[in-house]
Structure formats: structure tokens, C-alpha cells
Design a protein around this motif. Structure first.
Motif, mmCIF file in Angstrom:
data_model
loop_
_atom_site.group_PDB
_atom_site.id
_atom_site.type_symbol
_atom_site.label_atom_id
_atom_site.label_comp_id
_atom_site.label_asym_id
_atom_site.label_seq_id
_atom_site.Cartn_x
_atom_site.Cartn_y
_atom_site.Cartn_z
ATOM 1 N N UNK A 17 35.190 14.613 9.871
ATOM 2 C CA UNK A 17 33.958 15.339 9.532
ATOM 3 C C UNK A 17 33.990 16.713 10.178
ATOM 4 N N UNK A 18 33.787 17.744 9.367
ATOM 5 C CA UNK A 18 33.775 19.123 9.855
ATOM 6 C C UNK A 18 32.327 19.550 10.069
ATOM 7 N N UNK A 19 31.965 19.810 11.323
ATOM 8 C CA UNK A 19 30.590 20.165 11.663
ATOM 9 C C UNK A 19 30.383 21.673 11.665
ATOM 10 N N UNK A 76 30.288 14.884 1.808
ATOM 11 C CA UNK A 76 29.752 13.543 2.070
ATOM 12 C C UNK A 76 28.415 13.666 2.783
ATOM 13 N N UNK A 77 27.569 12.678 2.578
ATOM 14 C CA UNK A 77 26.309 12.570 3.312
ATOM 15 C C UNK A 77 26.546 11.664 4.510
ATOM 16 N N UNK A 78 26.355 12.227 5.716
ATOM 17 C CA UNK A 78 26.638 11.518 6.959
ATOM 18 C C UNK A 78 25.325 11.210 7.665
ATOM 19 N N UNK A 79 25.105 9.960 8.000
ATOM 20 C CA UNK A 79 23.848 9.540 8.624
ATOM 21 C C UNK A 79 23.939 9.611 10.143
ATOM 22 N N UNK A 80 22.842 10.058 10.754
ATOM 23 C CA UNK A 80 22.723 10.017 12.206
ATOM 24 C C UNK A 80 23.399 11.130 12.959
ATOM 25 N N UNK A 85 35.517 4.590 8.456
ATOM 26 C CA UNK A 85 35.067 5.305 9.657
ATOM 27 C C UNK A 85 35.771 6.658 9.801
ATOM 28 N N UNK A 86 34.992 7.691 10.064
ATOM 29 C CA UNK A 86 35.511 9.061 10.122
ATOM 30 C C UNK A 86 35.627 9.535 11.561
ATOM 31 N N UNK A 87 36.583 10.444 11.783
ATOM 32 C CA UNK A 87 36.680 11.130 13.064
ATOM 33 C C UNK A 87 35.699 12.299 13.092
ATOM 34 N N UNK A 88 35.312 12.697 14.308
ATOM 35 C CA UNK A 88 34.498 13.893 14.507
ATOM 36 C C UNK A 88 34.847 14.467 15.874
ATOM 37 N N UNK A 89 34.791 15.786 16.001
ATOM 38 C CA UNK A 89 35.085 16.445 17.276
ATOM 39 C C UNK A 89 33.781 16.637 18.054
ATOM 40 N N UNK A 90 33.687 15.958 19.198
ATOM 41 C CA UNK A 90 32.484 15.962 20.032
ATOM 42 C C UNK A 90 32.662 16.982 21.153
ATOM 43 N N UNK A 91 31.641 17.797 21.409
ATOM 44 C CA UNK A 91 31.735 18.836 22.418
ATOM 45 C C UNK A 91 31.895 18.286 23.831
ATOM 46 N N UNK A 92 32.758 18.924 24.606
ATOM 47 C CA UNK A 92 32.967 18.548 26.005
ATOM 48 C C UNK A 92 31.863 19.056 26.927
ATOM 49 N N UNK A 93 31.155 20.094 26.499
ATOM 50 C CA UNK A 93 30.199 20.773 27.380
ATOM 51 C C UNK A 93 28.754 20.393 27.095
#
Length: 276
Positions: free
Chosen positions: A17-19, A46-50, A121-129
Motif C-alpha cells: 500500500x502506497x500512502x 484499492x479501498x483500505x479499511x482502518x 494481506x498487504x505490506x505498508x511502510x510505517x513511520x519510525x518517528x
């Protein structure tokens, strides 16, 4: 986007998922070309929930305030999904030092195509900060950079002292690495940062991939497994693959007895049948 004959087929690709800017084809091209990869990246909506596009609590070296996913219970966001092969996925990890790649559980964060098909299930990049919050303490939503930077400056006299009072002055100031570090420390000092434990506490990417490959071993009998390779990062930049074997598809053929060799004496399956 069309794919040439030498690109990976879709079943061998991983949905990501590209945010933020990763949804831009030009941004993806710049990242991959810089690592000697010819970018061939299928993209779907895609429609992503939550999950919703929020704002990371750091500043990039190019002067903009990057995006980061934030938890949004009960909300649905329409986002682009990148389909990356293993090499592209590992390369993207290297280009995202301020993020950790995590796999979203489909039960909590389902992703659905426009056709109604449910994605794995999709990957997503979560912020470290962490993510930036507004004056009410709620996670900010991503807006255009001019509006975002002006709002951050209006809310902090110290930030204006460091970076000026306009977005243009801000971008010029934060090109200096020391200034960027000072701004990053200022955000939590002023109480403008919120953690996202529901996202950061998800299993790391290399564990998710190893679980996936082991499932393939169960189905196929032989496959590949991921090991961390001594890397301390949350992504798979330091991952190595090793060959593992499972149960073969068919039992091995029995050996033919050598002519003139007496047949082996039959015995039970336990040691109790071997007493003479």
C-alpha cells in the motif's frame, strides 16, 4: 501498466500500500533507477479499511514533510497498491530508512479492489518517528505541502525562529542536516507527536515473508526461507534466502536388491522385535 515478458507474473508479486509519494510513478522510477533496476511496477486502486494518510514526524532532506500511515478506525481510504517482486521489494526497503515495512492483517485492515475482489494481506511502510498531531491532539491528515508547512509554522513560534515564517523559508532552512535534526527533536518536545502502536507493533516484514515461504514449502515440498542476515532493520534490506526442504511430493522408489544378496530379515517397527 503493461509488463514485458521478462517481468515477474502477478502471483509472484507482493502487494504494498502506497500512502505517500510512492504512489507517484516518477518517484518509483527515481528510486529504482538509482539502484540499477528497470522499474516495471503494476499499480491498482484499492479501498483500505482502518488506515489513512497521515504526516510523519520528520522532515526529508528535500525539504518536505513526508506522509505516514495512521490508524483510522471505521474509515476507508482509497489508495494505490504497488505489486513488487522480491528484488523490487528489497530495494524499496533500502530507500525507506525512516520507515519499517509491516504486513497489515486482512481481518483488521481489509483491502478491496474496485471490482470487489479482496486482496491478500498487504505490506505498508510505517513511520519510525511517529505521526504529527493537530492542536486537538488528533493525528493530522495529509494535505498539500504548502498548506501543511504553513500550519506547522503558525502553531510553533520556535519552529518559525528556526525555519522562518513561510513554506519557502522552511524548505530552504531544512536542507541543512543539523536543522532537520533539530526540527525532528522539536516535534516531540512540543507534544506534537503521537505513536501508532497498532501499526508499529505488527510483525516485521521478514517474519511475514518467512511464514509465507514456509507455507509454500508445505504445499510444494521444496522452497525458500528468509533469514535476517544479521540486519537489525525492520525491512528486508538485509534478508538472505536459503533453500529448505519439506515433505517430498512422492515417496522415494525402493532400491532394487543386488543379485545374489540374501533378502533382509523382516523385523518390527520398534526395538522390541529385534531381540534374538
Amino acid at each position: 501498466m503493461t509488463t514485458p515478458w521478462h517481468s515477474r507474473p502477478m502471483p509472484d508479486r507482493h502487494p504494498v500500500i502506497a500512502v505517500g509519494s510512492n504512489a507517484s510513478p516518477s518517484q518509483m522510477r527515481r528510486k529504482f533507477v538509482g539502484h540499477a533496476i528497470r522499474p516495471v511496477v503494476p499499480m491498482t486502486l484499492a479501498d483500505v479499511a482502518g488506515v489513512a494518510p497521515g504526516v510523519s514526524a520528520h522532515v526529508s532532506r528535500w525539504g518536505y514533510v513526508p506522509a505516514a500511515p495512521v490508524q483510522a478506525p471505521g474509515q476507508v481510504a482509497r489508495l494505490f497498491v504497488l505489486w513488487l517482486d522480491e528484488r523490487e521489494l528489497a530495494t524499496l526497503d533500502v530507500t525507506e530508512p525512516n520507515y519499517r515495512r509491516r504486513r497489515l492483517p486482512a481481518a483488521r485492515h481489509p483491502a478491496t479492489l474496485e471490482s470487489g475482489a479482496r486482496l491478500p494481506p498487504c505490506f505498508v511502510y510505517v513511520g519510525r518517528h511517529g505521526c504529527l498531531v493537530d492542536r486537538t491532539g488528533r493525528a493530522r491528515r495529509l494535505t498539500d505541502q504548502h498548506t501543511l508547512i504553513q500550519a506547522l509554522l503558525d502553531e510553533s513560534a520556535e519552529l518559525r525562529r528556526l525555519c522562518g515564517s513561510t513554506p519557502g523559508e522552511f524548505v530552504s532552512s531544512v536542507r541543512d542536516e543539523a536543522t532537520r535534526d533539530t526540527v525532528r527533536r522539536l516535534f516531540p518536545a512540543e507534544g506534537r507527536v503521537q505513536s501508532q502502536p497498532g501499526l508499529t507493533d505488527l510483525p516485521s516484514a521478514w517474519r511475514a515473508l518467512r511464514k509465507e515461504e514456509r507455507a509454500r514449502v508445505t504445499r510444494r515440498g521444496v522452497g525458500w526461507s528468509w533469514s535476517s542476515g544479521g540486519s537489525s532493520r525492520g525491512g528486508s534490506g538485509g534478508l538472505r534466502r536459503r533453500r529448505i526442504c519439506g515433505t517430498p511430493r512422492r515417496p522415494p522408489r525402493p532400491r532394487r536388491p543386488t543379485p545374489g544378496t540374501p533378502p533382509a530379515r523382516a523385523h518390527g517397527g520398534t526395538g522390541a522385535g529385534r531381540r534374538g
